[in-house]
Design a protein around this motif. Structure first.
Motif, PDB file in Angstrom:
ATOM      1  N   GLU A   1       7.175  63.075 -29.153  1.00 16.56           N
ATOM      2  CA  GLU A   1       7.771  63.974 -28.155  1.00 16.56           C
ATOM      3  C   GLU A   1       7.278  63.625 -26.751  1.00 16.56           C
ATOM      4  OE1 GLU A   1       8.131  68.767 -27.186  1.00 16.56           O
ATOM      5  OE2 GLU A   1       6.763  68.050 -28.736  1.00 16.56           O
ATOM      6  N   VAL A   2       6.007  63.243 -26.655  1.00 13.71           N
ATOM      7  CA  VAL A   2       5.415  62.923 -25.355  1.00 13.71           C
ATOM      8  C   VAL A   2       6.078  61.689 -24.760  1.00 13.71           C
ATOM      9  CG1 VAL A   2       3.308  62.232 -24.151  1.00 13.71           C
ATOM     10  CG2 VAL A   2       3.212  64.010 -25.917  1.00 13.71           C
ATOM     11  N   TYR A   3       6.176  60.602 -25.545  1.00 15.14           N
ATOM     12  CA  TYR A   3       6.731  59.390 -24.944  1.00 15.14           C
ATOM     13  C   TYR A   3       8.243  59.437 -24.786  1.00 15.14           C
ATOM     14  CZ  TYR A   3       7.464  57.210 -29.664  1.00 15.14           C
ATOM     15  OH  TYR A   3       7.855  56.896 -30.950  1.00 15.14           O
ATOM     16  N   VAL A   4       8.927  60.247 -25.569  1.00 18.31           N
ATOM     17  CA  VAL A   4      10.355  60.446 -25.332  1.00 18.31           C
ATOM     18  C   VAL A   4      10.561  61.188 -24.009  1.00 18.31           C
ATOM     19  CG1 VAL A   4      12.401  61.727 -26.118  1.00 18.31           C
ATOM     20  CG2 VAL A   4      11.133  60.284 -27.717  1.00 18.31           C
ATOM     21  N   ARG A   5       9.741  62.203 -23.763  1.00 21.80           N
ATOM     22  CA  ARG A   5       9.831  62.920 -22.491  1.00 21.80           C
ATOM     23  C   ARG A   5       9.531  61.973 -21.325  1.00 21.80           C
ATOM     24  NH1 ARG A   5       9.673  68.276 -21.596  1.00 21.80           N
ATOM     25  NH2 ARG A   5       8.758  68.704 -23.664  1.00 21.80           N
ATOM     26  N   GLU A   6       8.511  61.130 -21.487  1.00 16.43           N
ATOM     27  CA  GLU A   6       8.166  60.166 -20.436  1.00 16.43           C
ATOM     28  C   GLU A   6       9.323  59.205 -20.179  1.00 16.43           C
ATOM     29  OE1 GLU A   6       4.636  58.391 -21.966  1.00 16.43           O
ATOM     30  OE2 GLU A   6       3.302  59.971 -21.200  1.00 16.43           O
ATOM     31  N   ALA A   7       9.976  58.762 -21.252  1.00 14.42           N
ATOM     32  CA  ALA A   7      11.105  57.847 -21.102  1.00 14.42           C
ATOM     33  C   ALA A   7      12.253  58.519 -20.355  1.00 14.42           C
ATOM     34  CB  ALA A   7      11.568  57.352 -22.470  1.00 14.42           C
ATOM     35  N   LEU A   8      12.516  59.779 -20.679  1.00 10.27           N
ATOM     36  CA  LEU A   8      13.571  60.513 -19.985  1.00 10.27           C
ATOM     37  C   LEU A   8      13.234  60.661 -18.501  1.00 10.27           C
ATOM     38  CD1 LEU A   8      14.345  63.265 -22.645  1.00 10.27           C
ATOM     39  CD2 LEU A   8      15.849  61.388 -21.978  1.00 10.27           C
ATOM     40  N   GLU A   9      11.980  60.967 -18.212  1.00  9.23           N
ATOM     41  CA  GLU A   9      11.558  61.112 -16.815  1.00  9.23           C
ATOM     42  C   GLU A   9      11.639  59.790 -16.068  1.00  9.23           C
ATOM     43  OE1 GLU A   9       7.699  62.811 -17.273  1.00  9.23           O
ATOM     44  OE2 GLU A   9       8.455  64.873 -17.563  1.00  9.23           O
ATOM     45  N   ALA A  10      11.488  58.671 -16.812  1.00  8.29           N
ATOM     46  CA  ALA A  10      11.582  57.339 -16.203  1.00  8.29           C
ATOM     47  C   ALA A  10      13.028  56.891 -16.020  1.00  8.29           C
ATOM     48  CB  ALA A  10      10.821  56.323 -17.036  1.00  8.29           C
ATOM     49  N   GLY A  11      13.978  57.694 -16.501  1.00  6.97           N
ATOM     50  CA  GLY A  11      15.388  57.384 -16.271  1.00  6.97           C
ATOM     51  C   GLY A  11      16.154  56.842 -17.458  1.00  6.97           C
ATOM     52  N   ALA A  12      15.610  56.969 -18.674  1.00  7.68           N
ATOM     53  CA  ALA A  12      16.337  56.475 -19.848  1.00  7.68           C
ATOM     54  C   ALA A  12      17.691  57.161 -19.962  1.00  7.68           C
ATOM     55  CB  ALA A  12      15.519  56.708 -21.116  1.00  7.68           C
ATOM     56  N   ARG A  13      18.726  56.362 -20.216  1.00  6.82           N
ATOM     57  CA  ARG A  13      20.092  56.883 -20.292  1.00  6.82           C
ATOM     58  C   ARG A  13      20.661  56.826 -21.706  1.00  6.82           C
ATOM     59  NH1 ARG A  13      23.353  54.103 -15.495  1.00  6.82           N
ATOM     60  NH2 ARG A  13      24.831  55.794 -15.951  1.00  6.82           N
ATOM     61  N   VAL A  14      19.987  56.095 -22.588  1.00 12.57           N
ATOM     62  CA  VAL A  14      20.435  55.995 -23.973  1.00 12.57           C
ATOM     63  C   VAL A  14      19.224  55.614 -24.816  1.00 12.57           C
ATOM     64  CG1 VAL A  14      21.127  53.567 -23.695  1.00 12.57           C
ATOM     65  CG2 VAL A  14      22.147  54.925 -25.533  1.00 12.57           C
ATOM     66  N   PHE A  15      19.199  56.083 -26.055  1.00 24.54           N
ATOM     67  CA  PHE A  15      18.128  55.752 -26.996  1.00 24.54           C
ATOM     68  C   PHE A  15      18.714  55.017 -28.193  1.00 24.54           C
ATOM     69  CE2 PHE A  15      15.551  58.419 -24.505  1.00 24.54           C
ATOM     70  CZ  PHE A  15      14.237  58.367 -24.943  1.00 24.54           C
ATOM     71  N   LYS A  16      17.856  54.276 -28.866  1.00 21.35           N
ATOM     72  CA  LYS A  16      18.231  53.588 -30.107  1.00 21.35           C
ATOM     73  C   LYS A  16      17.330  54.086 -31.231  1.00 21.35           C
ATOM     74  CE  LYS A  16      19.568  50.234 -33.022  1.00 21.35           C
ATOM     75  NZ  LYS A  16      20.922  50.084 -33.569  1.00 21.35           N
ATOM     76  N   ALA A  17      17.921  54.438 -32.353  1.00 23.30           N
ATOM     77  CA  ALA A  17      17.180  54.784 -33.560  1.00 23.30           C
ATOM     78  C   ALA A  17      17.696  53.902 -34.688  1.00 23.30           C
ATOM     79  CB  ALA A  17      17.378  56.259 -33.910  1.00 23.30           C
ATOM     80  N   HIS A  18      16.779  53.250 -35.392  1.00 21.66           N
ATOM     81  CA  HIS A  18      17.196  52.326 -36.456  1.00 21.66           C
ATOM     82  C   HIS A  18      16.583  52.791 -37.776  1.00 21.66           C
ATOM     83  CE1 HIS A  18      18.772  48.831 -38.326  1.00 21.66           C
ATOM     84  NE2 HIS A  18      18.890  48.110 -37.229  1.00 21.66           N
ATOM     85  N   VAL A  19      17.344  53.617 -38.486  1.00 22.11           N
ATOM     86  CA  VAL A  19      16.871  54.204 -39.735  1.00 22.11           C
ATOM     87  C   VAL A  19      16.672  53.143 -40.806  1.00 22.11           C
ATOM     88  CG1 VAL A  19      17.523  55.789 -41.600  1.00 22.11           C
ATOM     89  CG2 VAL A  19      17.897  56.443 -39.207  1.00 22.11           C
ATOM     90  N   GLN A  20      17.527  52.130 -40.812  1.00 18.63           N
ATOM     91  CA  GLN A  20      17.438  51.090 -41.833  1.00 18.63           C
ATOM     92  C   GLN A  20      16.172  50.248 -41.655  1.00 18.63           C
ATOM     93  OE1 GLN A  20      19.353  47.467 -41.287  1.00 18.63           O
ATOM     94  NE2 GLN A  20      20.196  47.275 -43.362  1.00 18.63           N
ATOM     95  N   VAL A  21      15.975  49.697 -40.467  1.00 20.38           N
ATOM     96  CA  VAL A  21      14.806  48.853 -40.219  1.00 20.38           C
ATOM     97  C   VAL A  21      13.516  49.669 -40.224  1.00 20.38           C
ATOM     98  CG1 VAL A  21      13.641  47.450 -38.462  1.00 20.38           C
ATOM     99  CG2 VAL A  21      16.044  47.030 -39.002  1.00 20.38           C
TER     100      VAL A  21
END
Length: 291
Positions: A116-136
């Protein structure tokens, strides 16, 4: 005619200003080379398929090429396969986005303490899209560890491209059921189902019909390569047409075993019309990301 000229002719005929590709891979060079080595070795997650990398080039060459294709917005789909890796990848992504302004700043996540902490940091840094890879990553997307992160992303309205289908090879937690559990808790989460949910196409179309913020990307779907082992059911084409405002172009560039133009031709030969192609190849993603 070069491939770039053919691609530009494709979107030019549609009256588009270019393409928006929501599923392209840029990542640290040593990580990408390990990914390529995995494909070369016919690793089990490739389904044992021969998978030559068509655009095995240095980063600068790949960026120049995708721009030459006329792709005016693309992503840096990166993903961890173990704990402690996502935050480091996100740090690299900040630098890549800064030097590549036409790349949508992409981040990733993994079910681990501190996510949760680093996702919030990424959003604050301007992240516009995330990737989640359930298979890998071999994790349950409905893990309680991820729940606060999904909540943050739903609240922020930031899309997540999620590889959760069981193609080209199933994983421990692939398939629609874990994703349905995530959406039951976070119905406003903007999930983009990678590869049209291959191989459970119709199950993921069900989710898109149930949840208004669910989208699907075209990556590899409908191509000759994937039609051999995971054909899209033709009875579902009317549903694909009806969801035309929530289908997004994705290609897997550069990690594809065929030319980029083939993905575009594969979409065209579905016969769903130019309005559908315009929406899928540009307008839907341009609207989603405000391009």
């Amino acid at each position: 005619m070069t491939e770039a000229e053919e691609i530009r002719r494709f979107w030019g005929r549609l009256g588009l200003p270019g393409l928006v590709d929501v599923h392209t891979h840029f990542m640290p060079e040593r990580v990408l080379r390990k990914v390529w080595a995995y494909f070369d070795s016919l690793g089990p997650l490739t389904g044992g398929l021969e998978w030559p990398i068509t655009y095995r080039k240095e980063e600068a060459e790949r960026v120049a090429l995708i721009r030459e294709f006329g792709v005016r917005g693309f992503t840096a789909m990166l993903y961890p396969h173990k704990p402690g890796m996502a935050q480091w990848l996100n740090g690299w992504a900040v630098e890549f986005a800064a030097r590549t302004p036409d790349c949508l700043h992409t981040s990733t996540l993994f079910p681990e303490p501190g996510v949760e902490v680093y996702v919030r940091e990424a959003l604050e840094a301007g992240a516009r899209v995330f990737k989640a890879h359930v298979q890998v990553g071999a994790y349950d997307p409905a893990s309680e560890l991820l729940d606060p992160a999904w909540g943050l992303l739903a609240e922020a309205g930031v899309p997540v491209v999620i590889h959760c289908g069981s193609g080209p090879a199933p994983g421990k937690h692939t398939g629609p059921e874990p994703v349905a559990r995530v959406l039951a808790r976070h119905p406003r989460l903007r999930l983009v189902i990678a590869h049209m949910g291959m191989t459970e196409y119709e199950d993921f179309l069900d989710l898109a019909e149930r949840f208004g913020e669910v989208r699907l990307d075209t990556t590899s779907a409908f191509t000759d390569f994937c039609e051999r082992f995971a054909p899209f059911p033709r009875r579902a084409l009317p549903r694909l047409a009806d969801l035309g405002d929530r289908i997004l172009l994705g290609t897997d560039f550069p990690n594809i075993p065929y030319p980029y133009i083939h993905q575009l031709h594969a979409l065209e030969r579905l016969g769903l019309g130019d309005d559908w192609l315009r929406a899928v190849c540009h307008d839907n993603a341009a609207s989603l990301f405000g391009l």
